[in-house]
Design an enzyme around this catalytic site. Structure first.
Site, PDB file in Angstrom:
ATOM      1  N   LYS A 151       0.842  -1.211   0.000  1.00  0.00           N
ATOM      2  CA  LYS A 151       0.000   0.000   0.000  1.00  0.00           C
ATOM      3  C   LYS A 151       0.871   1.253   0.000  1.00  0.00           C
ATOM      4  O   LYS A 151       2.072   1.180   0.301  1.00  0.00           O
ATOM      5  CB  LYS A 151      -0.897  -0.015   1.237  1.00  0.00           C
ATOM      6  CG  LYS A 151      -0.146   0.088   2.566  1.00  0.00           C
ATOM      7  CD  LYS A 151      -1.049  -0.253   3.748  1.00  0.00           C
ATOM      8  CE  LYS A 151      -0.292  -0.124   5.065  1.00  0.00           C
ATOM      9  NZ  LYS A 151      -1.030  -0.715   6.187  1.00  0.00           N
TER      10      LYS A 151
ATOM     11  N   TYR B 155      12.537  32.220   3.107  1.00  0.00           N
ATOM     12  CA  TYR B 155      11.249  32.909   3.258  1.00  0.00           C
ATOM     13  C   TYR B 155      11.015  33.302   4.707  1.00  0.00           C
ATOM     14  O   TYR B 155      11.397  32.592   5.637  1.00  0.00           O
ATOM     15  CB  TYR B 155      10.119  31.983   2.809  1.00  0.00           C
ATOM     16  CG  TYR B 155      10.033  31.829   1.306  1.00  0.00           C
ATOM     17  CD1 TYR B 155      10.012  32.948   0.464  1.00  0.00           C
ATOM     18  CD2 TYR B 155       9.959  30.567   0.735  1.00  0.00           C
ATOM     19  CE1 TYR B 155       9.921  32.795  -0.918  1.00  0.00           C
ATOM     20  CE2 TYR B 155       9.862  30.402  -0.637  1.00  0.00           C
ATOM     21  CZ  TYR B 155       9.849  31.527  -1.462  1.00  0.00           C
ATOM     22  OH  TYR B 155       9.759  31.374  -2.820  1.00  0.00           O
TER      23      TYR B 155
ATOM     24  N   ARG C 171     -10.387  -0.300  14.914  1.00  0.00           N
ATOM     25  CA  ARG C 171     -10.282   0.515  13.709  1.00  0.00           C
ATOM     26  C   ARG C 171     -11.265  -0.026  12.680  1.00  0.00           C
ATOM     27  O   ARG C 171     -12.239   0.626  12.349  1.00  0.00           O
ATOM     28  CB  ARG C 171      -8.823   0.437  13.228  1.00  0.00           C
ATOM     29  CG  ARG C 171      -8.419   1.500  12.268  1.00  0.00           C
ATOM     30  CD  ARG C 171      -6.927   1.494  12.028  1.00  0.00           C
ATOM     31  NE  ARG C 171      -6.459   0.329  11.282  1.00  0.00           N
ATOM     32  CZ  ARG C 171      -5.230   0.206  10.805  1.00  0.00           C
ATOM     33  NH1 ARG C 171      -4.341   1.167  10.991  1.00  0.00           N
ATOM     34  NH2 ARG C 171      -4.865  -0.867  10.140  1.00  0.00           N
TER      35      ARG C 171
ATOM     36  N   MET D  64       9.045  25.093  -1.237  1.00  0.00           N
ATOM     37  CA  MET D  64       8.349  24.090  -2.043  1.00  0.00           C
ATOM     38  C   MET D  64       9.333  23.162  -2.768  1.00  0.00           C
ATOM     39  O   MET D  64       9.155  21.948  -2.785  1.00  0.00           O
ATOM     40  CB  MET D  64       7.415  24.769  -3.050  1.00  0.00           C
ATOM     41  CG  MET D  64       6.456  23.796  -3.713  1.00  0.00           C
ATOM     42  SD  MET D  64       5.341  24.600  -4.875  1.00  0.00           S
ATOM     43  CE  MET D  64       4.311  25.562  -3.783  1.00  0.00           C
TER      44      MET D  64
HETATM   45  C1  LIG Z   1      -0.233  -1.682   6.935  1.00  0.00           C
HETATM   46  C2  LIG Z   1      -0.752  -2.958   7.454  1.00  0.00           C
HETATM   47  C3  LIG Z   1       0.108  -4.056   7.676  1.00  0.00           C
HETATM   48  C4  LIG Z   1       1.615  -3.966   7.560  1.00  0.00           C
HETATM   49  O1  LIG Z   1       2.183  -3.567   8.801  1.00  0.00           O
HETATM   50  P1  LIG Z   1       3.778  -3.513   9.009  1.00  0.00           P
HETATM   51  O2  LIG Z   1       3.935  -3.148  10.442  1.00  0.00           O
HETATM   52  O3  LIG Z   1       4.292  -2.480   8.076  1.00  0.00           O
HETATM   53  O4  LIG Z   1       4.296  -4.873   8.707  1.00  0.00           O
HETATM   54  C5  LIG Z   1      -0.457  -5.272   8.034  1.00  0.00           C
HETATM   55  N1  LIG Z   1      -1.798  -5.402   8.186  1.00  0.00           N
HETATM   56  C6  LIG Z   1      -2.652  -4.363   8.025  1.00  0.00           C
HETATM   57  C7  LIG Z   1      -4.115  -4.572   8.251  1.00  0.00           C
HETATM   58  C8  LIG Z   1      -2.163  -3.104   7.673  1.00  0.00           C
HETATM   59  O5  LIG Z   1      -2.999  -2.071   7.529  1.00  0.00           O
END
Ligand SMILES: *Cc1c(COP(=O)(O)O)cnc(C)c1O
Length: 370
Positions: free
Chosen positions: A38, A264, A136, A313
């Protein structure tokens, strides 16, 4: 390694293979490994990372959003992809691109079944997420009856995996809480497996869970930061190698006289003679303003150079007084010795935030041998 001539993010695939093999060595041979790619592979490049991991045999991928999964499919990735945080508006395209949704609530379950039925799906793979204390996303233990009833009423989906997520697996002081999460998940997942009559994949551990709770590996583990080799824990620094290094160059050097200001809002005033270097990197590249005014530092020829004045920037100025360097020299923002964790920590944040902010305009360069 060659010195860079502009701002680049180097992506080291040798390190990626090393980290993958290290994490695999912590697992029983039958336990699958899911790579979390991700947020552009934690700020690197999801396609580059996923292609390499697919080649070396990873079992599964996860992304946060459907759009990230589509980008991987369009790049030719064939490995199964779990979408951790999908929205109903994208369910039809998830099916079109063979992306497997994480089903985390009754609303999501209902909506997905509706779309899967209208697309005439039979046994479309979905993942059932249980909340065991992170609070969550996820069903609760006592939602099992509801879920089973919903599954019995449709042929459109099948449970490919059951998962949960640990809240504090990196924190040894939270061991008791983590074990409560593990026990709750064991109970729920085994009840579901019993009632389904087939065996989905079961997974709960993230990277620090893999390292600290071998008893909770179940049949798959998920890892993000472990593959990228960054983190605030000792374990990462000792065994894992950073995949991404951010480097830049000195564009120009200025010498400020006592009382002269820089940048700046004239945010920095020189108290003596100060030598400064201007770097082609700014908040539009992902180095936020909170790194400014001596909260962040880079490394020039092995020496720490603090950021002076406000981050602009497209530019940052650093104090190179007393450092032997010249225009065109390399500047390390982070690499394997000056880690993303240490510069992030100095500016009051964590490496994940620093890494995932690196914007697409920073050129990605692949390193595949040393
Ligand atoms: C991002 C995420 C992970 C990965 O976690 P790491 O600590 O980077 O290994 C695993 N499971 C879920 C549900 C996540 O959102």
């Amino acid at each position: 390694m060659n010195k860079v001539k502009e701002t680049v993010l180097e992506i080291n695939l040798v390190h990626l293979t090393h980290n993958y093999n290290y994490l695999k060595s912590k697992l029983q041979p039958e336990v699958k490994l899911l790579a979390v790619v991700k947020a552009a592979g934690y700020g690197s490049d999801a396609v580059i990372i996923a292609r390499h991991l697919e080649k070396i045999g990873v079992d599964y991928f996860a992304v946060a959003y459907v759009s990230e999964g589509i980008a991987l499919r369009e790049a030719g990735i064939k490995t199964p992809i779990l979408v951790l945080h999908p929205q109903p508006v994208n369910f039809a395209s998830a099916i079109k691109y063979n992306l497997e949704p994480n089903i985390y609530s009754a609303r999501i379950l209902k909506e997905f079944i509706k779309v899967a039925e209208s697309e005439n799906q039979k046994g479309y793979p979905v993942h059932l997420k249980f909340n065991t204390g992170l609070n969550r996303l996820g069903f609760w233990e006592n939602d099992v009856d509801y879920i089973m009833d919903a599954l019995e009423a449709t042929e459109s989906i099948k449970i490919q995996s059951i998962l949960s997520h640990l809240a504090a697996s990196e924190d040894h002081n939270e061991k008791e809480f983590t074990i409560t999460q593990i026990n709750s998940f064991k109970k729920t997942s085994s009840e579901i497996v019993k009632r389904l009559g087939y065996e989905p994949i079961v997974h709960q551990c993230n990277t620090s869970g893999i390292l600290n709770y071998p008893e909770a590996h179940f049949t798959m583990v998920r890892t993000g930061i472990g593959l990228y080799g960054y983190g605030n824990e000792d374990i990462y620094d000792r065994h894992l190698k950073p995949v991404a290094s951010l480097k830049s160059v000195i564009s120009q050097i200025h010498t400020l006289e006592p009382g002269e200001t820089l940048g700046y809002n004239r945010a920095y005033t020189s108290d003596g003679y100060t030598k400064t270097a201007t770097i082609p990197l700014g908040h539009a590249d992902g180095i936020g303003r909170h790194y400014g005014n001596k909260n962040g530092f880079f490394t020039v020829n092995g020496q720490k150079a603090f950021i002076v004045g406000n981050v602009c920037m497209d530019m940052i100025m650093i104090d190179i007084t007393g450092i032997d360097c010249k225009e065109g020299d390399e500047v390390i923002i982070f690499d394997h010795t000056d880690t993303a964790a240490s510069i992030a920590e100095n500016a009051g944040t964590i490496s994940y935030e620093l890494l995932t902010a690196i914007s697409p305009r920073v050129k990605r360069v692949v390193i595949d041998n040393n």
